[in-house]
Design an enzyme around this catalytic site. Structure first.
Site, PDB file in Angstrom:
ATOM      1  N   HIS A 124       0.812  -1.212   0.000  1.00  0.00           N
ATOM      2  CA  HIS A 124       0.000   0.000   0.000  1.00  0.00           C
ATOM      3  C   HIS A 124       0.851   1.270   0.000  1.00  0.00           C
ATOM      4  CE1 HIS A 124       0.828   0.704   4.314  1.00  0.00           C
ATOM      5  NE2 HIS A 124       0.682  -0.613   4.456  1.00  0.00           N
ATOM      6  N   ASP A 125       0.349   2.258  -0.700  1.00  0.00           N
ATOM      7  CA  ASP A 125       0.970   3.593  -0.749  1.00  0.00           C
ATOM      8  C   ASP A 125       2.355   3.570  -1.393  1.00  0.00           C
ATOM      9  OD1 ASP A 125      -1.180   5.021   0.834  1.00  0.00           O
ATOM     10  OD2 ASP A 125      -0.507   3.578   2.334  1.00  0.00           O
ATOM     11  N   GLY A 142       4.920  -1.447   2.343  1.00  0.00           N
ATOM     12  CA  GLY A 142       4.219  -0.195   2.096  1.00  0.00           C
ATOM     13  C   GLY A 142       5.151   0.989   1.968  1.00  0.00           C
TER      14      GLY A 142
END
Length: 275
Positions: A124-125, A142
């Site tokens: 994520h991100d 992430g």
């Protein structure tokens, strides 16, 4: 969703998904209601697209890839975060890409012209630039940034918040815990070593005592003598690769064949051998 798209009857397309007629959706694909595909995308089969995920054109997605899925973050509570992907990317089998989190900017991005090989995970991100190659089982935690035209080798874990500089190359199996310099070749030290003969395995395959003895002598010449590889190879051929050799009285023909194969293997190695 266009009714004229090439959609296999077993695919499950949620109402609201936007799929141009030029796209091809193969068997057993699942596409969520907030997914937007660009022109000429191809989902081969068993692909899962989820979340607020938008694709550019010409992307090719192989079986069992899961893109735009919920982040692997205990703080994530279902916020409508995003995953945005550019044009002309290839996502191979079992690739997973998590959408963003509200605490990390809310978006995961992949640029254009990337090759994302099998079993790669993009956390994520994270933000992947253009023209990047992520080899098999590259694992990005992430908040990782991979700049344009970087290559992350197979089986490389990348720690969260690390940056991979543009045009860099990370050798396979390298653990990344700090930023990787742009333009660099970065790799773990490779102190590989052949630790003698695979005696137990060879015995289980029916190798005789004579065959094991001949191979052990060959390995001693290769590893324990002070000869370089070329001289060790010549010594192996002269003393062990022929059953008629005066230095190997009574050697079984099969033992000499195994030694000759070992010598031929060494001689034909284009990259050199581990010893």
């Amino acid at each position: 969703m266009s009714t004229s798209s090439r959609i296999h009857p077993t695919a499950i397309i949620a109402p609201g998904a936007q799929i141009p007629a030029s796209c091809s959706i193969g068997p057993y694909c699942t596409i969520g209601p907030n997914v937007v595909l660009g022109e000429d995308c191809e989902l081969i089969s068993h692909v899962v697209l989820d979340g607020h995920t938008a694709f550019g054109g010409g992307n090719r997605i192989f079986p069992f890839a899961c893109l735009g899925v919920a982040p692997q973050d205990l703080k994530y509570a279902g916020e409508p975060t995003r995953c945005t992907i550019g044009d002309l990317n290839t996502f191979r089998e079992y690739v997973t890409i998590s959408r963003g989190t509200s605490g990390g900017g809310g978006e995961t991005t992949v640029g254009s012209g990337c090759l994302i090989m099998a079993y790669t995970h993009i956390g994520h991100d994270s933000h992947i630039g253009n023209g990047c190659i992520l080899a098999n089982s590259a694992t990005l935690a992430g908040h990782v940034i991979v700049e344009d035209y970087a290559v992350v080798g197979a089986l490389c874990p990348v720690h969260q918040f690390c940056r991979i500089g543009k045009y860099s190359y990370i050798g396979g199996g390298t653990t990344i815990t700090q930023d990787v310099l742009p333009y660099s070749l970065t790799s773990i030290e490779r102190n590989n070593h052949a630790y003698g003969l695979n005696k137990v395995g060879l015995e289980r395959r029916g190798f005789s005592t004579s065959q094991l003895k001949a191979l052990r002598q060959a390995y001693r010449l290769l590893q324990a003598s002070k000869l370089n590889t070329t001289d060790a190879l010549a010594a192996i051929r002269a003393t062990l690769a022929e059953p008629s050799s005066p230095n190997a009285p009574g050697m079984e023909p099969e033992a000499a064949e195994h030694v000759a194969y070992l010598a031929d293997f060494i001689a034909s190695s284009p990259r050199g051998i581990i010893k």
